[in-house]
Design a protein around this motif. Structure first.
Motif, short mmCIF file in Angstrom:
data_model
loop_
_atom_site.label_atom_id
_atom_site.label_comp_id
_atom_site.label_asym_id
_atom_site.label_seq_id
_atom_site.Cartn_x
_atom_site.Cartn_y
_atom_site.Cartn_z
N MET A 59 0.81 -1.21 0.00
CA MET A 59 0.00 0.00 0.00
C MET A 59 0.85 1.27 0.00
N GLN A 60 2.03 1.19 0.60
CA GLN A 60 2.90 2.37 0.64
C GLN A 60 3.26 2.83 -0.77
N ALA A 61 3.37 1.87 -1.69
CA ALA A 61 3.70 2.24 -3.08
C ALA A 61 2.61 3.12 -3.68
N ILE A 62 1.36 2.87 -3.31
CA ILE A 62 0.26 3.69 -3.80
C ILE A 62 0.35 5.10 -3.24
N ARG B 8 -16.51 5.28 -2.48
CA ARG B 8 -16.38 6.44 -1.60
C ARG B 8 -15.74 6.03 -0.27
N THR B 9 -15.13 7.00 0.41
CA THR B 9 -14.50 6.71 1.70
C THR B 9 -15.55 6.65 2.81
N ASP B 10 -16.42 5.65 2.73
CA ASP B 10 -17.35 5.33 3.83
C ASP B 10 -17.64 3.84 3.77
N GLN B 11 -18.06 3.28 4.90
CA GLN B 11 -18.19 1.83 4.98
C GLN B 11 -19.30 1.30 4.09
N GLN B 12 -20.38 2.06 3.90
CA GLN B 12 -21.46 1.60 3.04
C GLN B 12 -20.97 1.40 1.60
N SER B 13 -20.09 2.30 1.14
CA SER B 13 -19.54 2.18 -0.21
C SER B 13 -18.62 0.97 -0.33
N ARG C 253 -1.82 18.53 8.86
CA ARG C 253 -0.61 18.83 9.63
C ARG C 253 0.43 19.53 8.76
N GLU C 254 1.15 20.45 9.34
CA GLU C 254 2.17 21.18 8.60
C GLU C 254 3.23 20.21 8.06
N GLY C 255 3.57 20.38 6.79
CA GLY C 255 4.55 19.53 6.16
C GLY C 255 4.00 18.21 5.66
N SER C 256 2.67 18.03 5.76
CA SER C 256 2.06 16.76 5.35
C SER C 256 1.21 16.91 4.09
N ARG C 257 1.46 17.93 3.32
CA ARG C 257 0.70 18.15 2.10
C ARG C 257 0.76 16.90 1.20
N ASN C 258 -0.39 16.53 0.65
CA ASN C 258 -0.54 15.39 -0.24
C ASN C 258 -0.45 14.04 0.48
N LYS C 259 -0.50 14.04 1.81
CA LYS C 259 -0.53 12.79 2.55
C LYS C 259 -1.96 12.54 3.05
N PRO C 260 -2.55 11.39 2.73
CA PRO C 260 -3.93 11.12 3.15
C PRO C 260 -4.08 11.13 4.66
N LYS D 273 -6.54 6.57 4.76
CA LYS D 273 -5.61 5.43 4.82
C LYS D 273 -6.34 4.16 5.25
N MET D 274 -7.28 4.28 6.18
CA MET D 274 -8.02 3.11 6.66
C MET D 274 -8.81 2.47 5.53
#
Length: 342
Positions: A1-4, A198-203, A247-254, A259-260
């Motif tokens: 998953m880290q590769a993604i 979508r990022t929800d459990q129903q999806s 968080r500062e410095g975390s741009r483009n990090k989900p 991630k879950m």
């Protein structure tokens, strides 16, 4: 998953090479749940492509509205008309099937792009198809398969004819949230599926249901395959409405939630990789930002996201929506998807 996740940072910067996927002519954008991004993805991918034929098989007609705000008021052939002659005796096969998108949506004016519009008649199509298939199964011998294949491949047959007339070499099919009816025919017409989740459990649950439809022998899909047993491959699962760390410095990090769900989707893909077009799960999971203001402005103006610019505004229901700088990242994500499938 880290590769993604690592790839996603390159995509955001516009520096990622397209995925090494086989290329297909016809994709159905599908999942058995509404509100997850099917139509938005179809609209934006159709803009990025050229020489494309798009079929709106969802009776809600949202994609048709994006192409032509007056589509429901005008005459002409719709998706239900394509299928009707194969299931109801006495109906002739239609001509002049598609409309040029650029005639009613200025952003497509320079493109060789066409669409087959939706119809509310698609709501009653499941019962009509079911009745026609029951009747076909009363016929003896080889003619039974001929009749059933005619029904199951009706949409594929008509779209192939129209592609020749319009000189288009790509096809997208937008589908409804329920399987029976035109969605079933769209799966039969497609070479491969693009599945937004979508990022929800129903999806995620609806994605699992779709996987079950493709793997359980007594599912409505597998019980009613054409005689050649055609099954579309899954080309891509797109996790939509993703949010990112503040968080500062975390741009483009989900963020943690994204991630879950990414981890859960990746696990499902890995367990069922035989359904996909390659043997590497990393090839088939894509992350797409929540469109937020960009999506609202795009929908209100029927303007593809690749045409939007940061700072652009629109008043929707007395509230001002603004396209912020994140639209550049979304453009890169959409372009990456386009380049990977075509």
């Amino acid at each position: 998953m880290q590769a993604i996740l690592d790839r996603q940072e390159l995509i955001a910067a516009g520096e990622a090479a397209p995925l090494s996927l086989p290329k297909f002519r016809t994709y159905a954008i599908t999942n058995l749940r509404g509100g997850i991004g099917k139509t938005s993805i179809a609209f934006n991918l159709s803009y990025l492509a050229d020489n494309i034929l798009v079929a709106d098989t969802c009776p809600q007609g949202n994609l048709s509205y994006f192409y032509d705000p007056n589509y429901a008021l005008t005459g002409g052939v719709n998706s239900a008309d394509l299928i009707r002659p194969y299931i109801l005796p006495g109906f002739a096969h239609p001509t002049h099937i598609s409309q040029k998108i650029g005639a009613t949506n200025e952003y497509f004016a320079d493109k060789n792009s066409f669409f087959v519009k939706s119809s509310s008649d698609l709501y009653i199509l499941p019962n009509q198809i079911s009745t026609a298939m029951v009747q076909a199964r009363t016929v003896a011998g080889a003619m039974q398969n001929t009749m059933l294949d005619g029904i199951l491949y009706s949409l594929r047959t008509e779209l192939a004819k129209e592609a020749q007339i319009t000189k288009t070499d790509k096809c997208l099919i937008d589908t409804s949230p329920f399987f029976a009816g035109a969605t079933q025919l769209a799966w039969n017409a497609a070479d491969a599926l693009i599945i937004p989740v979508r990022t929800d459990q129903q999806s995620v649950n609806s994605f699992k249901l779709l996987i079950n439809m493709l793997t359980t022998p007594d599912s409505d899909f597998l019980k009613n395959l054409p005689s050649d047993k055609h099954m579309p491959k899954i080309q891509m699962v797109i996790l939509t409405h993703c949010a990112w760390s503040t968080r500062e410095g975390s741009r483009n990090k989900p963020n943690k939630q994204t991630k879950m769900f990414l981890n859960e989707i990746y696990s499902i893909v890995a367990r069922h990789i035989n359904l996909f077009s390659t043997s590497d799960p990393h090839n088939h999971v894509m992350i797409l930002d929540d469109f937020l203001g960009s999506g609202r402005v795009s929908s209100a103006k029927s303007k593809p996201i690749p045409c939007l610019n940061p700072g652009e505004t629109n008043v929707i229901n007395r509230e001002k929506s603004v396209v912020n700088k994140s639209v550049d990242k979304i453009k890169n994500e959409l372009l990456f998807i386009h380049n990977s499938i075509w």
